[in-house]
Design a protein around this motif. Structure first.
Motif, PDB file in Angstrom:
ATOM      1  N   LEU A  99       1.719 -13.653   0.336  1.00  0.00           N
ATOM      2  CA  LEU A  99       1.099 -13.556  -0.979  1.00  0.00           C
ATOM      3  C   LEU A  99       1.083 -12.090  -1.396  1.00  0.00           C
ATOM      4  CD1 LEU A  99      -0.688 -14.624  -3.362  1.00  0.00           C
ATOM      5  CD2 LEU A  99      -2.658 -14.274  -1.867  1.00  0.00           C
ATOM      6  N   GLY A 100       1.554 -11.807  -2.601  1.00  0.00           N
ATOM      7  CA  GLY A 100       1.539 -10.422  -3.075  1.00  0.00           C
ATOM      8  C   GLY A 100       2.482 -10.230  -4.237  1.00  0.00           C
ATOM      9  N   THR A 101       3.016  -9.028  -4.351  1.00  0.00           N
ATOM     10  CA  THR A 101       4.015  -8.774  -5.377  1.00  0.00           C
ATOM     11  C   THR A 101       5.281  -9.568  -5.056  1.00  0.00           C
ATOM     12  OG1 THR A 101       4.820  -6.840  -4.159  1.00  0.00           O
ATOM     13  CG2 THR A 101       3.145  -6.464  -5.850  1.00  0.00           C
ATOM     14  N   GLU A 102       6.069  -9.835  -6.062  1.00  0.00           N
ATOM     15  CA  GLU A 102       7.270 -10.637  -5.868  1.00  0.00           C
ATOM     16  C   GLU A 102       8.269  -9.899  -4.974  1.00  0.00           C
ATOM     17  OE1 GLU A 102       9.209 -13.363  -9.091  1.00  0.00           O
ATOM     18  OE2 GLU A 102      10.232 -11.427  -9.158  1.00  0.00           O
ATOM     19  N   ILE A 103       8.699 -10.562  -3.916  1.00  0.00           N
ATOM     20  CA  ILE A 103       9.660  -9.971  -2.979  1.00  0.00           C
ATOM     21  C   ILE A 103      10.727 -11.009  -2.629  1.00  0.00           C
ATOM     22  CG2 ILE A 103       7.978  -8.389  -1.951  1.00  0.00           C
ATOM     23  CD1 ILE A 103       7.866 -10.342   0.476  1.00  0.00           C
ATOM     24  N   LEU A 155       0.965  -5.165   4.316  1.00  0.00           N
ATOM     25  CA  LEU A 155       2.421  -5.180   4.332  1.00  0.00           C
ATOM     26  C   LEU A 155       2.967  -4.228   3.264  1.00  0.00           C
ATOM     27  CD1 LEU A 155       3.222  -8.992   4.699  1.00  0.00           C
ATOM     28  CD2 LEU A 155       3.138  -7.265   6.488  1.00  0.00           C
ATOM     29  N   ASP A 156       4.266  -3.998   3.288  1.00  0.00           N
ATOM     30  CA  ASP A 156       4.908  -3.171   2.279  1.00  0.00           C
ATOM     31  C   ASP A 156       4.668  -3.772   0.900  1.00  0.00           C
ATOM     32  OD1 ASP A 156       5.822  -1.649   4.369  1.00  0.00           O
ATOM     33  OD2 ASP A 156       7.786  -2.638   4.438  1.00  0.00           O
ATOM     34  N   HIS A 157       4.584  -2.944  -0.113  1.00  0.00           N
ATOM     35  CA  HIS A 157       4.360  -3.358  -1.505  1.00  0.00           C
ATOM     36  C   HIS A 157       3.004  -4.023  -1.701  1.00  0.00           C
ATOM     37  CE1 HIS A 157       8.604  -2.496  -1.890  1.00  0.00           C
ATOM     38  NE2 HIS A 157       8.900  -3.432  -1.018  1.00  0.00           N
ATOM     39  N   GLY A 158       2.063  -3.811  -0.779  1.00  0.00           N
ATOM     40  CA  GLY A 158       0.722  -4.338  -0.942  1.00  0.00           C
ATOM     41  C   GLY A 158       0.571  -5.812  -0.664  1.00  0.00           C
ATOM     42  N   PRO A 165       3.205 -11.631  15.071  1.00  0.00           N
ATOM     43  CA  PRO A 165       3.423 -10.468  14.215  1.00  0.00           C
ATOM     44  C   PRO A 165       4.904 -10.232  13.953  1.00  0.00           C
ATOM     45  CG  PRO A 165       1.743  -9.987  15.842  1.00  0.00           C
ATOM     46  CD  PRO A 165       2.321 -11.334  16.210  1.00  0.00           C
ATOM     47  N   LEU A 166       5.229  -9.974  12.685  1.00  0.00           N
ATOM     48  CA  LEU A 166       6.634  -9.910  12.289  1.00  0.00           C
ATOM     49  C   LEU A 166       7.343  -8.650  12.763  1.00  0.00           C
ATOM     50  CD1 LEU A 166       6.362 -11.303   8.638  1.00  0.00           C
ATOM     51  CD2 LEU A 166       6.917 -12.534  10.749  1.00  0.00           C
ATOM     52  N   GLU A 167       6.573  -7.628  13.131  1.00  0.00           N
ATOM     53  CA  GLU A 167       7.198  -6.411  13.663  1.00  0.00           C
ATOM     54  C   GLU A 167       6.954  -6.272  15.162  1.00  0.00           C
ATOM     55  OE1 GLU A 167       4.727  -6.193  11.397  1.00  0.00           O
ATOM     56  OE2 GLU A 167       5.765  -5.849   9.492  1.00  0.00           O
ATOM     57  N   GLY A 168       6.446  -7.335  15.795  1.00  0.00           N
ATOM     58  CA  GLY A 168       5.968  -7.212  17.156  1.00  0.00           C
ATOM     59  C   GLY A 168       4.534  -6.704  17.142  1.00  0.00           C
ATOM     60  N   ALA A 169       3.948  -6.527  18.287  1.00  0.00           N
ATOM     61  CA  ALA A 169       2.549  -6.110  18.379  1.00  0.00           C
ATOM     62  C   ALA A 169       2.341  -4.766  17.684  1.00  0.00           C
ATOM     63  CB  ALA A 169       2.135  -6.009  19.842  1.00  0.00           C
ATOM     64  N   CYS A 170       1.401  -4.725  16.725  1.00  0.00           N
ATOM     65  CA  CYS A 170       1.080  -3.483  16.040  1.00  0.00           C
ATOM     66  C   CYS A 170      -0.282  -3.628  15.376  1.00  0.00           C
ATOM     67  CB  CYS A 170       2.156  -3.109  15.018  1.00  0.00           C
ATOM     68  SG  CYS A 170       2.332  -4.266  13.658  1.00  0.00           S
ATOM     69  N   ALA A 171      -0.826  -2.501  14.928  1.00  0.00           N
ATOM     70  CA  ALA A 171      -2.206  -2.473  14.459  1.00  0.00           C
ATOM     71  C   ALA A 171      -2.396  -3.221  13.141  1.00  0.00           C
ATOM     72  CB  ALA A 171      -2.665  -1.022  14.297  1.00  0.00           C
ATOM     73  N   ARG A 172      -1.348  -3.382  12.359  1.00  0.00           N
ATOM     74  CA  ARG A 172      -1.579  -4.001  11.053  1.00  0.00           C
ATOM     75  C   ARG A 172      -1.579  -5.531  11.084  1.00  0.00           C
ATOM     76  NH1 ARG A 172       3.426  -2.733   6.935  1.00  0.00           N
ATOM     77  NH2 ARG A 172       5.171  -3.589   8.115  1.00  0.00           N
ATOM     78  N   TRP A 173      -1.464  -6.110  12.257  1.00  0.00           N
ATOM     79  CA  TRP A 173      -1.625  -7.559  12.416  1.00  0.00           C
ATOM     80  C   TRP A 173      -2.818  -7.819  13.325  1.00  0.00           C
ATOM     81  CZ3 TRP A 173       1.210 -11.264   9.919  1.00  0.00           C
ATOM     82  CH2 TRP A 173       2.374 -10.836   9.270  1.00  0.00           C
TER      83      TRP A 173
END
Length: 265
Positions: free
Chosen positions: A8-12, A216-219, A227-235
């Motif tokens: 959900l967010g800006t169109e991507i 995520l990118d673009h808000g 997690p889509l990037e592997g383990a990281c703080a933003r998930w």
């Protein structure tokens, strides 16, 4: 167990979630790291929202990694809100009608997990679904039936109350009709085109995984089985026994409140 993602967010472009990330849903279809089965090759599906209230759907029985049409569509189609799912079948044959997401009117729904001893409780669950919503049924999965039962219980009016009522009914039927040896495990994501709802529940405390990112990118914001990037703080993990309601403003979290006692009537 299946793998899923929702944005959900800006169109991507859809590929920004489904194909491009290091541990994208397409990668998870071949190499899931947090599921019983590493390969999820029993079909795939996408539901996306554009200028109409009802979602577009693209589903097939091919493994996601083997369908060149999927990668082409994900590269060219853009959306502000979409659900995507890769299936490892537990209930129901491998068919297009059994691939997630399922849709009815403006709603789309997908599920990871299973309702234990579904064959023993299926008939009683079906009897609770209204005729209008039962007419929407195309496949044979426990997932689609749970979705239609939520619609019957007022999903259009009060999603939280509809979920509580449906969970309570299914648990009640299972307690009366089964031995309890096979668990109910539900990680579900659903939407009416403006918000994304998600929850994890299991009567054996082993609900399938789900993570949330609000940066995520673009808000954009997203749910994903891993997690889509592997383990990281933003998930961060989605807590079990909570209903998450994701909007453009952020995520609200509500406790699941099951009805007691339950009368399946």
């Amino acid at each position: 167990m299946c793998r899923l993602a929702a944005y959900l967010g800006t169109e991507i472009p859809l590929e920004n979630i489904i194909a491009k990330p290091k541990h994208s849903l397409l990668v998870q279809s071949l190499d899931a790291q947090e599921a019983k089965l590493r390969v999820n090759g029993d079909g795939f599906g996408i539901a996306w929202y554009g200028h109409q209230t009802e979602p577009g759907l693209f589903k097939d029985v091919l493994p996601a990694w083997a369908d060149t049409n999927l990668q082409s569509i994900c590269r060219l189609v853009k959306a502000r809100l979409f659900l995507a799912h890769v299936r490892a079948a537990t209930t129901g044959a491998t068919s297009r009608d059994n691939c997630h997401p399922f849709s009815c009117g403006r709603w789309a729904f997908m599920h990871n997990g299973n309702i234990g001893d579904f064959c023993r409780i299926r008939r009683e669950m079906e009897m609770l679904v209204s005729e209008d919503y039962y007419a929407c049924r195309k496949g044979t999965t426990d997932s689609e039936l749970f979705f239609l039962l939520m619609l019957t219980n007022g999903l259009d009016v009060d999603p939280q109350a509809a979920l509580h009522r449906t969970l309570s009914q299914v648990i009640d039927i299972a307690r009366r009709r089964t031995t309890g040896e096979k668990p109910i495990r539900l990680t579900c994501v659903f939407t009416e085109g403006t918000r994304i709802f998600a929850f994890r529940f299991a009567d054996d405390a082993q609900a399938p995984t789900l993570y949330l990112s609000e940066c995520l990118d673009h808000g954009g914001r997203a749910f994903a089985s891993e997690p889509l990037e592997g383990a990281c703080a933003r998930w961060r993990p989605v807590e079990p026994d909570r209903l998450y309601v994701l909007s453009c403003e952020g995520a609200e979290v509500h406790p699941l409140k099951l009805e007691q006692p339950v009368f399946a009537a």
